[in-house]
Write a protein that holds these residues in place. Structure first.
Motif, short mmCIF file in Angstrom:
data_model
loop_
_atom_site.label_atom_id
_atom_site.label_comp_id
_atom_site.label_asym_id
_atom_site.label_seq_id
_atom_site.Cartn_x
_atom_site.Cartn_y
_atom_site.Cartn_z
N PRO A 95 44.43 40.34 28.67
CA PRO A 95 44.23 41.04 29.96
C PRO A 95 42.78 41.03 30.43
N GLU A 96 41.84 40.78 29.50
CA GLU A 96 40.41 40.75 29.87
C GLU A 96 40.10 39.68 30.90
N THR A 97 40.94 38.65 31.00
CA THR A 97 40.66 37.56 31.94
C THR A 97 40.72 38.04 33.39
N GLN A 98 41.41 39.15 33.65
CA GLN A 98 41.56 39.62 35.03
C GLN A 98 40.35 40.39 35.53
N LEU A 104 37.39 33.92 39.63
CA LEU A 104 38.61 33.89 38.84
C LEU A 104 39.27 35.27 38.90
N ALA A 105 40.55 35.28 39.26
CA ALA A 105 41.29 36.55 39.32
C ALA A 105 42.14 36.74 38.07
N GLY A 106 42.41 35.65 37.37
CA GLY A 106 43.21 35.75 36.15
C GLY A 106 44.18 34.59 36.02
N THR A 154 36.27 37.45 46.70
CA THR A 154 35.09 38.24 46.37
C THR A 154 35.11 38.67 44.92
N GLY A 155 33.93 38.88 44.39
CA GLY A 155 33.81 39.32 43.01
C GLY A 155 33.60 40.82 42.98
N GLU A 156 34.68 41.58 43.09
CA GLU A 156 34.56 43.04 43.06
C GLU A 156 34.06 43.46 41.69
N ALA A 157 33.48 44.63 41.67
CA ALA A 157 33.04 45.17 40.39
C ALA A 157 34.26 45.39 39.52
N ALA A 158 34.11 45.16 38.25
CA ALA A 158 35.23 45.33 37.32
C ALA A 158 35.66 46.79 37.30
N PRO A 159 36.96 47.05 37.36
CA PRO A 159 37.41 48.44 37.32
C PRO A 159 37.09 49.06 35.97
N PRO A 160 36.66 50.32 35.97
CA PRO A 160 36.32 50.95 34.70
C PRO A 160 37.57 51.15 33.85
N SER A 161 37.37 51.23 32.54
CA SER A 161 38.51 51.41 31.64
C SER A 161 39.03 52.84 31.77
N GLY A 162 40.20 53.10 31.22
CA GLY A 162 40.85 54.40 31.32
C GLY A 162 40.00 55.53 30.77
N LYS A 163 39.27 55.28 29.70
CA LYS A 163 38.46 56.33 29.09
C LYS A 163 37.37 56.80 30.04
N LYS A 164 36.73 55.88 30.72
CA LYS A 164 35.65 56.26 31.65
C LYS A 164 36.21 57.04 32.83
#
Length: 179
Positions: free
Chosen positions: A61-64, A139-141, A160-170
């Motif tokens: 899933p990290e590829t997305q 790359l979107a995935g 566009t290269g949006e900022a990576a969404p933060p993980s659930g913990k953050k």
């Protein structure tokens, strides 16, 4: 003349000490040897074998959320640890990556295709393209449509290269601070 041929044969058999008595006379009689086994790793599969067995592949899933531009080197990815991860589970030796317009590249690694191997294969095709030449440079995935083609992943791109969404913990920490 037959005496000359006979003496030559005798002379060769006496002189040629490099011939192994147990070795076959011609290469076609010898046992066919397989490739080096040192290049193969246990637990890494040929995708065709997995298809026959009906094994489900899982794409990392990290590829997305790489936020990676296809015309830049894989070394430009922010999190270098992601590059070392296997692209699929179970690990495979090679995978074809197909773009929507028909371009296809192949990522290979006998020790298991990593995310870096996939990015490098894609980069090789786009490294000479300028940013304005690419409709969707990020790359979107990857998508795996096993019904269409088991041995191929579809590459998705975005404009566009949006900022990576933060993980659930953050997210949970931020929600706790706001409340």
């Amino acid at each position: 003349m037959s005496a000359d041929v006979q003496s030559n044969t005798e002379a060769l058999s006496k002189v040629d000490s490099a011939i192994d008595d147990g070795a076959p006379a011609s290469p076609s009689e010898s046992k066919i040897k397989h490739r080096r086994t040192s290049s193969t790793v246990s637990g890494v599969f040929n995708i065709n074998d997995l298809e026959k067995e009906g094994v489900e592949l899982k794409i990392a899933p990290e590829t997305q959320r790489l936020n990676w531009k296809v015309n830049s080197s894989s070394s430009t990815v922010d999190d270098k640890e992601i590059l070392k991860k296997m692209l699929t589970h179970p690990p495979i030796k090679k995978i074809d990556l197909r773009f929507p317009l028909g371009l296809e590249v192949t990522a290979r690694n006998m020790k298991g295709v990593t995310i870096k191997d996939a990015l490098d294969a894609i980069h090789k095709q786009f490294k000479k393209k300028a940013d304005d030449e690419l409709d969707a440079p990020y790359l979107a995935g990857f998508e795996w449509d096993k019904d269409e083609c088991y041995t191929r992943f579809i590459v998705h791109q975005k404009k566009t290269g949006e900022a990576a969404p933060p993980s659930g913990k953050k997210k949970n920490k931020n929600k706790g601070e706001e409340a």
